[in-house]
Motif scaffolding. Structure first.
Motif, PDB file in Angstrom:
ATOM      1  N   ILE A  68       0.841  -1.205   0.000  1.00  0.00           N
ATOM      2  CA  ILE A  68       0.000   0.000   0.000  1.00  0.00           C
ATOM      3  C   ILE A  68       0.872   1.250   0.000  1.00  0.00           C
ATOM      4  CG2 ILE A  68      -1.607   1.343   1.414  1.00  0.00           C
ATOM      5  CD1 ILE A  68      -2.891  -1.370   2.207  1.00  0.00           C
ATOM      6  N   VAL A  69       1.914   1.247   0.830  1.00  0.00           N
ATOM      7  CA  VAL A  69       2.822   2.397   0.873  1.00  0.00           C
ATOM      8  C   VAL A  69       3.514   2.558  -0.480  1.00  0.00           C
ATOM      9  CG1 VAL A  69       4.975   3.231   1.903  1.00  0.00           C
ATOM     10  CG2 VAL A  69       3.164   2.347   3.361  1.00  0.00           C
ATOM     11  N   SER A  70       3.928   1.443  -1.084  1.00  0.00           N
ATOM     12  CA  SER A  70       4.579   1.528  -2.394  1.00  0.00           C
ATOM     13  C   SER A  70       3.622   2.065  -3.446  1.00  0.00           C
ATOM     14  CB  SER A  70       5.087   0.149  -2.817  1.00  0.00           C
ATOM     15  OG  SER A  70       6.082  -0.301  -1.948  1.00  0.00           O
ATOM     16  N   SER A  71       2.367   1.630  -3.403  1.00  0.00           N
ATOM     17  CA  SER A  71       1.403   2.140  -4.395  1.00  0.00           C
ATOM     18  C   SER A  71       1.124   3.622  -4.154  1.00  0.00           C
ATOM     19  CB  SER A  71       0.117   1.323  -4.369  1.00  0.00           C
ATOM     20  OG  SER A  71      -0.535   1.449  -3.138  1.00  0.00           O
ATOM     21  N   TYR A  72       1.089   4.044  -2.899  1.00  0.00           N
ATOM     22  CA  TYR A  72       0.918   5.466  -2.619  1.00  0.00           C
ATOM     23  C   TYR A  72       2.104   6.276  -3.131  1.00  0.00           C
ATOM     24  CZ  TYR A  72      -3.206   4.878   0.360  1.00  0.00           C
ATOM     25  OH  TYR A  72      -4.453   4.615   0.834  1.00  0.00           O
ATOM     26  N   SER A  73       3.294   5.711  -3.016  1.00  0.00           N
ATOM     27  CA  SER A  73       4.464   6.444  -3.515  1.00  0.00           C
ATOM     28  C   SER A  73       4.401   6.584  -5.031  1.00  0.00           C
ATOM     29  CB  SER A  73       5.760   5.768  -3.072  1.00  0.00           C
ATOM     30  OG  SER A  73       5.918   4.524  -3.710  1.00  0.00           O
ATOM     31  N   VAL A  74       3.869   5.565  -5.723  1.00  0.00           N
ATOM     32  CA  VAL A  74       3.680   5.692  -7.171  1.00  0.00           C
ATOM     33  C   VAL A  74       2.637   6.777  -7.449  1.00  0.00           C
ATOM     34  CG1 VAL A  74       2.766   4.536  -9.220  1.00  0.00           C
ATOM     35  CG2 VAL A  74       4.384   3.348  -7.749  1.00  0.00           C
ATOM     36  N   MET A  75       1.564   6.770  -6.682  1.00  0.00           N
ATOM     37  CA  MET A  75       0.476   7.726  -6.911  1.00  0.00           C
ATOM     38  C   MET A  75       0.894   9.161  -6.580  1.00  0.00           C
ATOM     39  SD  MET A  75      -2.669   5.413  -5.518  1.00  0.00           S
ATOM     40  CE  MET A  75      -3.749   6.781  -5.262  1.00  0.00           C
ATOM     41  N   MET A  76       1.893   9.347  -5.744  1.00  0.00           N
ATOM     42  CA  MET A  76       2.347  10.686  -5.378  1.00  0.00           C
ATOM     43  C   MET A  76       3.430  11.209  -6.312  1.00  0.00           C
ATOM     44  SD  MET A  76       2.503  10.576  -1.284  1.00  0.00           S
ATOM     45  CE  MET A  76       1.049  10.527  -0.299  1.00  0.00           C
ATOM     46  N   SER A  77       3.860  10.383  -7.239  1.00  0.00           N
ATOM     47  CA  SER A  77       4.924  10.831  -8.140  1.00  0.00           C
ATOM     48  C   SER A  77       4.385  11.861  -9.135  1.00  0.00           C
ATOM     49  CB  SER A  77       5.522   9.640  -8.887  1.00  0.00           C
ATOM     50  OG  SER A  77       4.602   9.130  -9.824  1.00  0.00           O
ATOM     51  N   GLU A  78       5.278  12.660  -9.637  1.00  0.00           N
ATOM     52  CA  GLU A  78       4.899  13.700 -10.591  1.00  0.00           C
ATOM     53  C   GLU A  78       4.432  13.078 -11.903  1.00  0.00           C
ATOM     54  OE1 GLU A  78       7.129  17.248 -12.985  1.00  0.00           O
ATOM     55  OE2 GLU A  78       7.764  16.855 -10.922  1.00  0.00           O
ATOM     56  N   THR A  79       5.047  11.974 -12.282  1.00  0.00           N
ATOM     57  CA  THR A  79       4.660  11.285 -13.510  1.00  0.00           C
ATOM     58  C   THR A  79       3.210  10.830 -13.443  1.00  0.00           C
ATOM     59  OG1 THR A  79       6.923  10.490 -13.748  1.00  0.00           O
ATOM     60  CG2 THR A  79       5.243   9.345 -15.009  1.00  0.00           C
ATOM     61  N   TYR A  80       2.843  10.241 -12.337  1.00  0.00           N
ATOM     62  CA  TYR A  80       1.464   9.773 -12.155  1.00  0.00           C
ATOM     63  C   TYR A  80       0.502  10.946 -12.211  1.00  0.00           C
ATOM     64  CZ  TYR A  80      -2.577   7.488 -10.025  1.00  0.00           C
ATOM     65  OH  TYR A  80      -3.828   6.996  -9.778  1.00  0.00           O
ATOM     66  N   SER A  81       0.866  12.054 -11.599  1.00  0.00           N
ATOM     67  CA  SER A  81       0.003  13.250 -11.614  1.00  0.00           C
ATOM     68  C   SER A  81      -0.213  13.747 -13.033  1.00  0.00           C
ATOM     69  CB  SER A  81       0.618  14.365 -10.774  1.00  0.00           C
ATOM     70  OG  SER A  81       0.740  13.962  -9.444  1.00  0.00           O
ATOM     71  N   ARG A  82       0.857  13.732 -13.845  1.00  0.00           N
ATOM     72  CA  ARG A  82       0.722  14.180 -15.238  1.00  0.00           C
ATOM     73  C   ARG A  82      -0.195  13.250 -16.030  1.00  0.00           C
ATOM     74  NH1 ARG A  82       6.541  14.657 -17.310  1.00  0.00           N
ATOM     75  NH2 ARG A  82       7.285  14.842 -15.202  1.00  0.00           N
ATOM     76  N   VAL A  83      -0.013  11.953 -15.820  1.00  0.00           N
ATOM     77  CA  VAL A  83      -0.828  10.972 -16.543  1.00  0.00           C
ATOM     78  C   VAL A  83      -2.288  11.114 -16.146  1.00  0.00           C
ATOM     79  CG1 VAL A  83      -1.274   8.498 -16.815  1.00  0.00           C
ATOM     80  CG2 VAL A  83       1.062   9.348 -16.873  1.00  0.00           C
ATOM     81  N   ILE A  84      -2.553  11.226 -14.877  1.00  0.00           N
ATOM     82  CA  ILE A  84      -3.941  11.353 -14.400  1.00  0.00           C
ATOM     83  C   ILE A  84      -4.550  12.669 -14.889  1.00  0.00           C
ATOM     84  CG2 ILE A  84      -5.360  11.588 -12.329  1.00  0.00           C
ATOM     85  CD1 ILE A  84      -4.475   8.717 -13.080  1.00  0.00           C
ATOM     86  N   SER A  85      -3.742  13.700 -14.987  1.00  0.00           N
ATOM     87  CA  SER A  85      -4.240  14.971 -15.516  1.00  0.00           C
ATOM     88  C   SER A  85      -4.686  14.792 -16.972  1.00  0.00           C
ATOM     89  CB  SER A  85      -3.146  16.035 -15.426  1.00  0.00           C
ATOM     90  OG  SER A  85      -3.556  17.214 -16.047  1.00  0.00           O
ATOM     91  N   ASP A  86      -3.887  14.089 -17.757  1.00  0.00           N
ATOM     92  CA  ASP A  86      -4.281  13.818 -19.144  1.00  0.00           C
ATOM     93  C   ASP A  86      -5.542  12.958 -19.197  1.00  0.00           C
ATOM     94  OD1 ASP A  86      -2.272  15.298 -20.242  1.00  0.00           O
ATOM     95  OD2 ASP A  86      -0.947  13.593 -20.668  1.00  0.00           O
ATOM     96  N   VAL A  87      -5.647  12.002 -18.301  1.00  0.00           N
ATOM     97  CA  VAL A  87      -6.825  11.133 -18.265  1.00  0.00           C
ATOM     98  C   VAL A  87      -8.057  11.949 -17.886  1.00  0.00           C
ATOM     99  CG1 VAL A  87      -7.910   9.227 -17.000  1.00  0.00           C
ATOM    100  CG2 VAL A  87      -5.549   9.004 -17.788  1.00  0.00           C
ATOM    101  N   ARG A  88      -7.896  12.824 -16.917  1.00  0.00           N
ATOM    102  CA  ARG A  88      -9.016  13.649 -16.453  1.00  0.00           C
ATOM    103  C   ARG A  88      -9.573  14.504 -17.585  1.00  0.00           C
ATOM    104  NH1 ARG A  88      -6.764  16.590 -12.167  1.00  0.00           N
ATOM    105  NH2 ARG A  88      -6.904  14.679 -10.974  1.00  0.00           N
TER     106      ARG A  88
END
Length: 151
Positions: A68-88
């Protein structure tokens, strides 16, 4: 010739009674000690099983927390934020660029957690997963986990 206990001498009667009494005491002691030992072994076995089960649960709990902590660290990365922004915003043109960007966090997640075989991020734009671990049958995955993903 009928044999009778009372025809024996007192010494022989005492010896026979002593042997019978000794045999009876040894038999009774054996039966009681066997039952006592069996009961204690069963109790110890049950305690050992319970201890092993508790340790297994603790180990699995710890691994799940770590995942869970590892998945949260992936979700907090800047890359993930950019991808989710494009998805949104429904930007599907950068799908392959985003897929490429997500390979590093996914690879790190798999390195940190050896129990993770593959990583999948399902979005309305498409599915992002490690390119090395392509889904062989995505319909089977969605058949099993589709209801969970809709929630």
């Amino acid at each position: 010739m009928r044999w009778s206990f009372y025809k024996l001498s007192l010494k022989n009667r005492v010896q026979i009674l002593y042997i019978l009494l000794t045999f009876l005491c040894i038999s009774a002691t054996g039966v009681f000690s066997y039952n006592f030992a069996a009961q204690k072994l069963e109790e110890n076995s049950l305690k050992l099983k319970q201890t092993m089960l508790n340790k297994s649960v603790q180990a699995l709990d710890e691994r799940m927390r770590h995942m869970i902590v590892s998945s949260y660290s992936v979700m907090m990365s800047e890359t993930y934020s950019r991808v989710i922004s494009d998805v949104r915003y429904g930007n599907a043109e950068r799908f392959y660029q985003n897929l490429s960007l997500l390979q590093t966090p996914f690879a790190q997640f798999k390195q940190v957690e050896p129990g993770v075989e593959s990583v999948l991020l399902s979005t309305p734009v498409g599915d992002f997963y490690t390119t090395k671990d392509t889904l062989s049958d995505s319909s089977a995955f969605y058949g099993e986990y589709g209801d969970i993903l809709k929630d």
